[in-house]
Design an enzyme around this catalytic site. Structure first.
Site, PDB file in Angstrom:
ATOM      1  CD  GLN A  83      -3.051   0.984   0.171  1.00  0.00           C
ATOM      2  OE1 GLN A  83      -3.334  -0.122  -0.307  1.00  0.00           O
ATOM      3  NE2 GLN A  83      -3.645   2.098  -0.220  1.00  0.00           N
ATOM      4  CB  ALA A 104      -7.053   4.010   1.251  1.00  0.00           C
ATOM      5  CB  SER A 109      -5.862   0.491   2.105  1.00  0.00           C
ATOM      6  OG  SER A 109      -6.441  -0.326   1.102  1.00  0.00           O
ATOM      7  CG  HIS A 111      -7.345  -3.064  -1.374  1.00  0.00           C
ATOM      8  ND1 HIS A 111      -7.820  -4.055  -2.190  1.00  0.00           N
ATOM      9  CD2 HIS A 111      -7.884  -1.913  -1.834  1.00  0.00           C
ATOM     10  CE1 HIS A 111      -8.608  -3.522  -3.122  1.00  0.00           C
ATOM     11  NE2 HIS A 111      -8.664  -2.222  -2.920  1.00  0.00           N
ATOM     12  CG  ASP A 118      -9.551  -2.513  -6.282  1.00  0.00           C
ATOM     13  OD1 ASP A 118     -10.506  -2.191  -5.560  1.00  0.00           O
ATOM     14  OD2 ASP A 118      -8.408  -2.032  -6.161  1.00  0.00           O
ATOM     15  CD  GLU A 168     -11.532   3.743  -5.080  1.00  0.00           C
ATOM     16  OE1 GLU A 168     -11.600   2.556  -4.698  1.00  0.00           O
ATOM     17  OE2 GLU A 168     -10.552   4.470  -4.882  1.00  0.00           O
ATOM     18  CD1 TRP A 170     -11.585  -0.257  -8.373  1.00  0.00           C
ATOM     19  CD2 TRP A 170     -12.449   1.413  -9.568  1.00  0.00           C
ATOM     20  NE1 TRP A 170     -10.972   0.908  -7.962  1.00  0.00           N
ATOM     21  CE2 TRP A 170     -11.491   1.951  -8.691  1.00  0.00           C
ATOM     22  CE3 TRP A 170     -13.141   2.285 -10.420  1.00  0.00           C
ATOM     23  CZ2 TRP A 170     -11.189   3.312  -8.639  1.00  0.00           C
ATOM     24  CZ3 TRP A 170     -12.833   3.635 -10.364  1.00  0.00           C
ATOM     25  CH2 TRP A 170     -11.870   4.144  -9.487  1.00  0.00           C
ATOM     26  CG  HIS A 171     -12.905  -0.600  -3.346  1.00  0.00           C
ATOM     27  ND1 HIS A 171     -11.571  -0.638  -2.965  1.00  0.00           N
ATOM     28  CD2 HIS A 171     -13.600  -0.849  -2.204  1.00  0.00           C
ATOM     29  CE1 HIS A 171     -11.472  -0.879  -1.677  1.00  0.00           C
ATOM     30  NE2 HIS A 171     -12.692  -1.010  -1.189  1.00  0.00           N
TER      31      HIS A 171
HETATM   32 ZN   LIG Z   1      -9.847  -0.990  -4.104  1.00  0.00          ZN
END
Ligand SMILES: [Zn+2]
Length: 256
Positions: A83, A104, A109, A111, A118, A168, A170-171
């Site tokens: 990240q 982020a 994040s 993630h 994503d 976003e 896609w997230h």
């Molecule tokens: Zn993402």
């Protein structure tokens, strides 16, 4: 907090408030969960990992929608170091304004908690920061069905004042069932949902939704006893308590 061995054997244990599929992760509440298990998700161009429950939910949904390779898992779990690198690279390539909109801050994040995926429409040249995941076709179908598998579209453009991240599409973030369905119905983003669910203390007046009982437990209050025979799961909110989710209509007693 002291509990006897006998009690702890019979009752479900509360995890750390930093663990679970409903943890709120944003600039105010960094990811502090200890990941226990990650699984690979496919199709993907490289190895993409997700937390165990999230990975199984995603793969089941792909199966249900008969997705073969029209959608790719573009990015999932990232280490803290990854990240940091992603953020730094984007700063250098795209500048500060763009980076703050879409990436982020390291430590904050989803993630890094393994709960975010994503997704990208499978095509040549996928944009690494903003992959294309349109509203129509197979991506649109996935978007419509995501909540039924426990996923939410985490960053809506309309909520960016609250989430601090621009839209976003896609997230997707795994929060589990029935929470994703309630968030879809109410239109709440995760920040709003976590605040709203505190209005439903588990032992006084939980939320009864469809076939579920959901309630909040503050870390400042005595913990309720949750018999292991009940079908309940407990997630921290990463703020100040837990959200308990049980199958069926359940009533609880408080521990004195
Ligand atoms: Zn993402």
């Amino acid at each position: 907090m002291e509990r006897s061995n006998l009690t702890s054997e019979k009752n479900l244990q509360f995890p750390s408030i930093h663990e679970g599929n409903l943890i709120l992760v944003n600039p105010d509440y960094p990811c502090q969960s200890q990941l226990s298990r990650l699984n690979e998700v496919r199709p993907a161009q490289n190895t993409v990992l997700l937390e165990d429950q999230a990975s199984r939910a995603l793969m089941e949904l792909f199966d249900r929608l008969e997705i073969v390779d029209e959608i790719v898992c573009f990015d999932g779990y990232r280490t803290h170091q990854q990240q940091i690198e992603l953020y730094q690279n984007s700063l250098e390539e795209n500048g500060q304004e763009y980076t703050e909109k879409f990436v982020a801050k390291p430590g904050c994040s989803e993630h890094e908690c393994g709960l975010a995926i994503d997704l990208a429409l499978n095509q040549d040249d996928i944009d690494p920061i903003c992959p294309s995941f349109p509203d129509h076709g197979i991506c649109g179908l996935f978007r419509k069905q995501a909540a039924s598998a426990g996923f939410i579209e985490r960053y809506k453009e309309s909520k960016k004042e609250i989430t601090k991240i621009s839209g976003e599409e896609w997230h997707f973030r795994y929060v589990g069932i029935p929470h994703a369905l309630i968030m879809l119905e109410t239109g709440f983003c995760l920040e709003e949902y976590i605040e709203w669910i505190r209005n439903y203390p588990l032992t006084r007046h939980p939320l009864y939704y469809e076939g579920w009982t959901i309630g909040y437990v503050s870390q400042d209050m005595p913990l309720p006893k949750l018999d292991k025979n009940l079908e309940c799961s407990i997630s921290g909110d990463n703020v100040k308590g837990w959200i308990v989710t049980c199958a069926g209509h359940v009533k609880f007693d408080t521990v004195e």
